[in-house]
Design an enzyme around this catalytic site. Structure first.
Site, PDB file in Angstrom:
ATOM      1  N   GLU A  87       0.830  -1.200   0.000  1.00  0.00           N
ATOM      2  CA  GLU A  87       0.000   0.000   0.000  1.00  0.00           C
ATOM      3  C   GLU A  87       0.859   1.241   0.000  1.00  0.00           C
ATOM      4  O   GLU A  87       1.935   1.247   0.574  1.00  0.00           O
ATOM      5  CB  GLU A  87      -0.833   0.053   1.288  1.00  0.00           C
ATOM      6  CG  GLU A  87      -1.852  -1.034   1.400  1.00  0.00           C
ATOM      7  CD  GLU A  87      -2.571  -0.973   2.733  1.00  0.00           C
ATOM      8  OE1 GLU A  87      -2.572   0.093   3.377  1.00  0.00           O
ATOM      9  OE2 GLU A  87      -3.119  -2.004   3.124  1.00  0.00           O
ATOM     10  N   CYS A 100       3.231   8.296   1.710  1.00  0.00           N
ATOM     11  CA  CYS A 100       3.693   7.298   2.676  1.00  0.00           C
ATOM     12  C   CYS A 100       3.874   5.992   1.914  1.00  0.00           C
ATOM     13  O   CYS A 100       2.938   5.495   1.295  1.00  0.00           O
ATOM     14  CB  CYS A 100       2.643   7.145   3.779  1.00  0.00           C
ATOM     15  SG  CYS A 100       2.999   5.788   4.913  1.00  0.00           S
ATOM     16  N   CYS A 107       5.765  -7.870   7.205  1.00  0.00           N
ATOM     17  CA  CYS A 107       6.680  -7.363   8.226  1.00  0.00           C
ATOM     18  C   CYS A 107       6.887  -8.465   9.246  1.00  0.00           C
ATOM     19  O   CYS A 107       5.978  -9.245   9.509  1.00  0.00           O
ATOM     20  CB  CYS A 107       6.053  -6.143   8.907  1.00  0.00           C
ATOM     21  SG  CYS A 107       7.099  -5.364  10.170  1.00  0.00           S
ATOM     22  N   CYS A 111       4.141  -6.343  15.812  1.00  0.00           N
ATOM     23  CA  CYS A 111       3.501  -5.460  16.794  1.00  0.00           C
ATOM     24  C   CYS A 111       2.029  -5.879  16.959  1.00  0.00           C
ATOM     25  O   CYS A 111       1.343  -6.173  15.977  1.00  0.00           O
ATOM     26  CB  CYS A 111       3.604  -4.004  16.356  1.00  0.00           C
ATOM     27  SG  CYS A 111       5.307  -3.417  16.271  1.00  0.00           S
ATOM     28  N   CYS A 114      -0.907  -3.986  14.992  1.00  0.00           N
ATOM     29  CA  CYS A 114      -0.663  -3.587  13.608  1.00  0.00           C
ATOM     30  C   CYS A 114      -1.106  -4.671  12.629  1.00  0.00           C
ATOM     31  O   CYS A 114      -0.852  -5.860  12.835  1.00  0.00           O
ATOM     32  CB  CYS A 114       0.818  -3.284  13.426  1.00  0.00           C
ATOM     33  SG  CYS A 114       1.273  -2.865  11.732  1.00  0.00           S
ATOM     34  N   CYS A 328      -3.214   1.427   8.752  1.00  0.00           N
ATOM     35  CA  CYS A 328      -1.994   0.761   8.305  1.00  0.00           C
ATOM     36  C   CYS A 328      -2.227  -0.696   7.912  1.00  0.00           C
ATOM     37  O   CYS A 328      -2.597  -1.520   8.723  1.00  0.00           O
ATOM     38  CB  CYS A 328      -0.978   0.837   9.426  1.00  0.00           C
ATOM     39  SG  CYS A 328      -1.092   2.373  10.340  1.00  0.00           S
TER      40      CYS A 328
HETATM   41  N1  SAH Z   1       7.912  -0.425  11.032  1.00  0.00           N
HETATM   42  C1  SAH Z   1       7.994   0.990  11.166  1.00  0.00           C
HETATM   43  C2  SAH Z   1       7.180   1.782  10.156  1.00  0.00           C
HETATM   44  C3  SAH Z   1       5.792   1.320   9.817  1.00  0.00           C
HETATM   45  S1  SAH Z   1       4.487   1.606  10.921  1.00  0.00           S
HETATM   46  C4  SAH Z   1       7.659   1.403  12.575  1.00  0.00           C
HETATM   47  O1  SAH Z   1       7.314   0.559  13.384  1.00  0.00           O
HETATM   48  O2  SAH Z   1       7.808   2.571  12.905  1.00  0.00           O
HETATM   49  C5  SAH Z   1       4.197   3.331  11.055  1.00  0.00           C
HETATM   50  C6  SAH Z   1       3.561   3.712  12.364  1.00  0.00           C
HETATM   51  O3  SAH Z   1       2.196   3.299  12.445  1.00  0.00           O
HETATM   52  C7  SAH Z   1       4.248   3.078  13.552  1.00  0.00           C
HETATM   53  O4  SAH Z   1       4.375   3.997  14.591  1.00  0.00           O
HETATM   54  C8  SAH Z   1       3.292   1.968  13.911  1.00  0.00           C
HETATM   55  O5  SAH Z   1       3.482   1.520  15.228  1.00  0.00           O
HETATM   56  C9  SAH Z   1       1.968   2.654  13.688  1.00  0.00           C
HETATM   57  N2  SAH Z   1       0.824   1.736  13.583  1.00  0.00           N
HETATM   58  C10 SAH Z   1       0.785   0.495  13.149  1.00  0.00           C
HETATM   59  N3  SAH Z   1      -0.460  -0.017  13.221  1.00  0.00           N
HETATM   60  C11 SAH Z   1      -1.235   0.968  13.690  1.00  0.00           C
HETATM   61  C12 SAH Z   1      -2.630   1.075  13.987  1.00  0.00           C
HETATM   62  N4  SAH Z   1      -3.450   0.067  13.799  1.00  0.00           N
HETATM   63  N5  SAH Z   1      -3.065   2.259  14.466  1.00  0.00           N
HETATM   64  C13 SAH Z   1      -2.233   3.300  14.646  1.00  0.00           C
HETATM   65  N6  SAH Z   1      -0.923   3.269  14.381  1.00  0.00           N
HETATM   66  C14 SAH Z   1      -0.417   2.110  13.922  1.00  0.00           C
END
Ligand code: SAH
Length: 335
Positions: A87, A100, A107, A111, A114, A328
């Site tokens: 995306e 973005c 990945c 997390c 995510c 995301c």
């Molecule tokens: N892997 C990198 C970049 C991708 S995620 C990182 O972890 O920074 C970009 C941002 O979106 C990160 O801060 C991530 O924790 C956040 N993110 C991921 N899923 C999310 C969600 N469901 N709601 C809000 N933020 C989210």
């Protein structure tokens, strides 16, 4: 060979080795950056040139789906040559147009909240595939971009060689000519790479996904914290700001009942007190399969005010594209 994967000097070398004049490299680089990726549209490059280099072409991902929000945000599902999908999101701001992009298909950071990591890592994206995301978004929107954030699917510091090549290509004055300060990279906290990044790209903005100010709690939602614990991460951030003089952005996604009460706020304030940083508070985008609930907008504002009062600059991220699958990794997951 995909032209988008090449730095100017690499392209030059290939061209010279084929017995063609080196100056063609700059011409091609310039056309590609403008979005003229078909050989016929590069008007000052003769047909005979392309015939002598039949393998050399610019390859863009296919735009498979486009979602347009009322606020101008555009999200695309992009299909790579081997069928992997990623995306990218286009956003309009007062200061310019930002895209973005994703750095990996999938990945492996896992997390808890995510969507991007739900099926693990499929593969790294090449530098040219990241560049292709930008060109595809410019094509989908008819707009030119001025700012770039690497905050889509994937952990950019888990694909550092390709990421750094991509940044060099973006920054090349003969091509996209994107200023280092207009680029932001977000990481979940791979410490050794944070150190390298500060040496290699001191002008590129760094964002750290923090999401918790307590190490044990951080490990619960971000497994990477078991390998690179919070205290070490903060130390790495201090090294980074001392070395580069640049402010770090800490991203803090508010998750109801997980990291959004007053106790969490106090810990966050004492953790970041005195650091050269900025906190970006993000209302969680709820991912159905994950079961987490967003903190309220009011709570986010409370966090912001309390941080500001203690001298820590903080903002609540504006929510764009909430009427489309802007969260995301969600569009990709659906497909
Ligand atoms: N892997 C990198 C970049 C991708 S995620 C990182 O972890 O920074 C970009 C941002 O979106 C990160 O801060 C991530 O924790 C956040 N993110 C991921 N899923 C999310 C969600 N469901 N709601 C809000 N933020 C989210």
């Amino acid at each position: 060979m995909n032209i988008l994967d090449l730095e100017l000097k690499e392209l030059e070398k290939i061209i010279k080795e084929a017995g063609q004049p080196g100056f063609r490299a700059k011409q091609i680089f310039g056309w590609v950056a403008k979005g003229d990726t078909e050989t016929e549209s590069m008007r000052n490059v003769p047909k005979s040139f392309w015939e002598s280099l039949p393998e050399l072409r610019a390859e863009l991902p296919e735009i498979e789906q486009t979602q347009r929000s009322k606020d101008g945000t555009v999200k695309c599902l992009l299909r790579m040559k081997d069928g992997k999908a990623v995306e990218a999101v286009f956003m309009k701001y007062k200061y310019g147009n930002s895209v973005c992009i994703s750095s990996q298909a999938g990945c492996r950071m896992g997390c808890a909240f995510c969507a991007s990591g739900m099926n693990g890592l499929e593969r790294d994206l090449t530098a040219g595939e990241m560049y292709g995301e930008i060109l595809a978004m410019e094509k989908a929107t008819g707009e030119k971009i001025s700012h770039l954030v690497v905050m889509g699917t994937g952990e950019p510091f888990d694909n550092y060689e390709n990421l750094s090549k991509f940044i060099r290509i973006m920054n090349d004055p003969s091509g996209k000519n994107l200023g280092m300060r207009n680029i932001t990279v977000s990481t979940c906290g791979l410490i050794p790479v944070i150190d390298r990044f500060g040496d290699d790209f001191p002008q590129v903005n760094l964002a750290i996904s923090l999401h918790a100010a307590d190490s044990e709690e951080r490990s619960e939602i971000m497994p990477v914290n078991r390998a690179y614990p919070l205290a070490d991460l903060i130390e790495a951030c201090r090294r980074y700001t001392e070395k580069t003089g640049r402010r770090i952005t800490f991203e803090y996604t508010l998750i109801h009942g997980v990291n959004d009460d007053r106790g969490h706020l106090d810990k966050l304030v004492s953790l970041l007190h005195g650091m050269l940083c900025h906190v970006n508070l993000i209302p969680l985008n709820a991912v159905k399969e994950k079961g987490f609930v967003p903190g309220t907008r009011e709570r986010a504002e409370e966090f912001r005010d309390a941080l500001e009062k203690r001298g820590i600059p903080a903002t609540v991220r504006r929510e764009l594209g909430s009427d489309i699958d802007a969260a995301c990794g969600q569009l990709r997951l659906k497909n």
